[in-house]
Design an enzyme around this catalytic site. Sequence first.
Site, PDB file in Angstrom:
ATOM      1  N   CYS A  92      11.305  11.495  11.471  1.00 22.34           N
ATOM      2  CA  CYS A  92      10.125  11.064  12.236  1.00 22.34           C
ATOM      3  C   CYS A  92      10.459  10.623  13.661  1.00 22.34           C
ATOM      4  O   CYS A  92       9.569  10.548  14.508  1.00 22.34           O
ATOM      5  CB  CYS A  92       9.395   9.949  11.500  1.00 22.34           C
ATOM      6  SG  CYS A  92       8.808  10.467   9.885  1.00 22.34           S
TER       7      CYS A  92
ATOM      8  N   HIS B 100       4.646   6.369  16.726  1.00 19.06           N
ATOM      9  CA  HIS B 100       4.701   7.298  15.595  1.00 19.06           C
ATOM     10  C   HIS B 100       3.546   6.960  14.654  1.00 19.06           C
ATOM     11  O   HIS B 100       3.284   5.791  14.367  1.00 19.06           O
ATOM     12  CB  HIS B 100       6.043   7.145  14.882  1.00 19.06           C
ATOM     13  CG  HIS B 100       6.114   7.891  13.589  1.00 19.06           C
ATOM     14  ND1 HIS B 100       5.723   9.206  13.468  1.00 19.06           N
ATOM     15  CD2 HIS B 100       6.537   7.499  12.354  1.00 19.06           C
ATOM     16  CE1 HIS B 100       5.904   9.589  12.221  1.00 19.06           C
ATOM     17  NE2 HIS B 100       6.388   8.574  11.517  1.00 19.06           N
TER      18      HIS B 100
ATOM     19  N   ASN C 136       0.872  11.273   8.456  1.00 18.95           N
ATOM     20  CA  ASN C 136       2.209  11.257   9.047  1.00 18.95           C
ATOM     21  C   ASN C 136       2.729  12.686   9.169  1.00 18.95           C
ATOM     22  O   ASN C 136       3.066  13.317   8.169  1.00 18.95           O
ATOM     23  CB  ASN C 136       3.127  10.407   8.166  1.00 18.95           C
ATOM     24  CG  ASN C 136       4.515  10.231   8.747  1.00 18.95           C
ATOM     25  OD1 ASN C 136       4.902  10.938   9.666  1.00 18.95           O
ATOM     26  ND2 ASN C 136       5.253   9.285   8.207  1.00 18.95           N
TER      27      ASN C 136
HETATM   28  O1  UT7 Z   1       7.475   7.899   8.941  1.00 18.79           O
HETATM   29  C1  UT7 Z   1       8.181   6.745   8.678  1.00 18.79           C
HETATM   30  C2  UT7 Z   1       8.379   6.546   7.254  1.00 18.79           C
HETATM   31  N1  UT7 Z   1       7.320   6.086   6.433  1.00 18.79           N
HETATM   32  C3  UT7 Z   1       6.605   4.963   6.614  1.00 18.79           C
HETATM   33  O2  UT7 Z   1       6.588   4.370   7.650  1.00 18.79           O
HETATM   34  C4  UT7 Z   1       5.836   4.436   5.435  1.00 18.79           C
HETATM   35  C5  UT7 Z   1       6.093   2.963   5.230  1.00 18.79           C
HETATM   36  N2  UT7 Z   1       5.422   2.402   4.079  1.00 18.79           N
HETATM   37  C6  UT7 Z   1       4.078   2.364   3.950  1.00 18.79           C
HETATM   38  O3  UT7 Z   1       3.359   2.846   4.792  1.00 18.79           O
HETATM   39  C7  UT7 Z   1       3.486   1.605   2.772  1.00 18.79           C
HETATM   40  O4  UT7 Z   1       4.503   0.855   2.151  1.00 18.79           O
HETATM   41  C8  UT7 Z   1       2.803   2.536   1.746  1.00 18.79           C
HETATM   42  C9  UT7 Z   1       1.540   3.114   2.327  1.00 18.79           C
HETATM   43  C10 UT7 Z   1       3.755   3.645   1.330  1.00 18.79           C
HETATM   44  C11 UT7 Z   1       2.420   1.729   0.506  1.00 18.79           C
HETATM   45  O5  UT7 Z   1       1.546   0.670   0.866  1.00 18.79           O
HETATM   46  P1  UT7 Z   1       1.798  -0.787   0.304  1.00 18.79           P
HETATM   47  O6  UT7 Z   1       0.690  -1.625   0.762  1.00 18.79           O
HETATM   48  O7  UT7 Z   1       3.198  -1.159   0.687  1.00 18.79           O
HETATM   49  O8  UT7 Z   1       1.628  -0.579  -1.261  1.00 18.79           O
HETATM   50  P2  UT7 Z   1       2.679  -0.867  -2.410  1.00 18.79           P
HETATM   51  O9  UT7 Z   1       3.798   0.130  -2.371  1.00 18.79           O
HETATM   52  O10 UT7 Z   1       3.033  -2.325  -2.396  1.00 18.79           O
HETATM   53  O11 UT7 Z   1       1.807  -0.588  -3.680  1.00 18.79           O
HETATM   54  C12 UT7 Z   1       0.710  -1.410  -4.039  1.00 18.79           C
HETATM   55  C13 UT7 Z   1       0.057  -0.845  -5.280  1.00 18.79           C
HETATM   56  C14 UT7 Z   1       1.061  -0.494  -6.386  1.00 18.79           C
HETATM   57  O12 UT7 Z   1       0.458  -0.810  -7.630  1.00 18.79           O
HETATM   58  P3  UT7 Z   1       0.830  -2.162  -8.396  1.00 18.79           P
HETATM   59  O13 UT7 Z   1       2.305  -2.077  -8.653  1.00 18.79           O
HETATM   60  O14 UT7 Z   1       0.467  -3.276  -7.449  1.00 18.79           O
HETATM   61  O15 UT7 Z   1      -0.012  -2.093  -9.621  1.00 18.79           O
HETATM   62  C15 UT7 Z   1       1.214   1.000  -6.270  1.00 18.79           C
HETATM   63  O16 UT7 Z   1       1.577   1.591  -7.490  1.00 18.79           O
HETATM   64  O17 UT7 Z   1      -0.606   0.396  -4.944  1.00 18.79           O
HETATM   65  C16 UT7 Z   1      -0.186   1.402  -5.869  1.00 18.79           C
HETATM   66  N3  UT7 Z   1      -0.231   2.697  -5.182  1.00 18.79           N
HETATM   67  C17 UT7 Z   1      -1.351   3.434  -5.118  1.00 18.79           C
HETATM   68  N4  UT7 Z   1      -2.582   3.237  -5.615  1.00 18.79           N
HETATM   69  C18 UT7 Z   1      -3.495   4.191  -5.356  1.00 18.79           C
HETATM   70  C19 UT7 Z   1       0.746   3.319  -4.495  1.00 18.79           C
HETATM   71  N5  UT7 Z   1       0.286   4.476  -4.005  1.00 18.79           N
HETATM   72  C20 UT7 Z   1      -1.010   4.574  -4.382  1.00 18.79           C
HETATM   73  C21 UT7 Z   1      -2.004   5.536  -4.157  1.00 18.79           C
HETATM   74  N6  UT7 Z   1      -3.238   5.296  -4.655  1.00 18.79           N
HETATM   75  N7  UT7 Z   1      -1.788   6.653  -3.445  1.00 18.79           N
END
Ligand code: UT7
Length: 318
Positions: free
Chosen positions: A113, A245, A275
């Site tokens: 990225c 980004h 992204n």
């Molecule tokens: O390009 C550079 C590289 N990438 C990035 O910059 C991405 C960096 N990370 C992020 O943008 C975020 O961490 C994510 C968008 C990937 C995830 O968001 P988050 O607020 O950190 O969510 P989380 O991983 O803490 O997950 C919260 C909950 C989880 O459920 P439980 O364990 O709380 O029951 C996940 O399983 O959301 C769940 N979850 C989803 N639910 C519905 C994860 N993905 C999904 C989904 N739909 N697509």
Amino acid sequence: MTFSRILGTGGYLPERVMTNADLEAIVDTTSAWIRERTGIEKRHLASEGESCCDLAEAAARRALEAAGIGPDDLDLILVATTTPDQFFPSTACLLQQRLGNRGAPAFDLQAVCAGFVYALSVADQFIRTGAARRALVVGAETISRLLDWNDRTTCVLFGDGAGAVVLGASDEPGIVSTHIHADGAYKDLLQVPGGHGNGRPEARFLEMRGNEVFRFAVNTLGRIVDETLDANGLSTADIDWLIPHQANIRIIQATARKLDLPMDRVVVTVAQHGNTSSASIPLAFDEAVRDGRIRRGETLLMEAFGGGFTWGSALIRY
Ligand code: UT7
């Protein structure tokens, strides 16, 4: 002294669109979750038969047209990509053949990225040293082909696209400074583990520890912006536009907050394409140039963060 100046920009998104609602039918997710946690509304996906070079070519032709020069005028072609069409020749050589340029050095650069900022930095060095006078720098990705469409934690985040700039030698900046870094100690947090080099071509899906990447990205992007401003004796007040980004609106907002920069001075396109890895900054840049937000003479700050980890910034007087 010689500097690089932005002569033209271009962008291209494939026609096929996948909305958040479409994703609800594929994985256990909701439109609301994706929108609230990432800011993404839809993404564009390359169709079957559409290649990374196809996207790169469309963006490159638009940038060349905006710059008012032809492919023969280029003496450097750089393509930042994580999804080259072939092991070799490089996507840059494939693009060179499409454009009909012969003889200019052409090569790919892989910094995920942060790839576009890396490539901009490399092209800038070529121009500053006199090794090139007109450079094409493209960020192009068909990252959707690295996604596991059963993994809701990653497949909702990414999309395909390409963005490009044409740089020309000039007596004045132009690109004021670039700053690039990497730390391979974090290689496991965001990766596609397989490849032909390690004999695991089958392990071809993107894996990410999202939370950890998020935290590291926010801290690192704040630091790279400070490094860039300090190096040039500037403050946030001197920046007309932040072009980050486009990975997650919450990362973009957190970086803007750290900088005390109002969101109306941040170019945000993540809702429209998710992204797109190395394509995201040049796509956002091109959109804001073409809709008249970014004007000649303004000061722009680009910043990116990606797998590796890699990160970088570019300060530009447009
Ligand atoms: O390009 C550079 C590289 N990438 C990035 O910059 C991405 C960096 N990370 C992020 O943008 C975020 O961490 C994510 C968008 C990937 C995830 O968001 P988050 O607020 O950190 O969510 P989380 O991983 O803490 O997950 C919260 C909950 C989880 O459920 P439980 O364990 O709380 O029951 C996940 O399983 O959301 C769940 N979850 C989803 N639910 C519905 C994860 N993905 C999904 C989904 N739909 N697509």
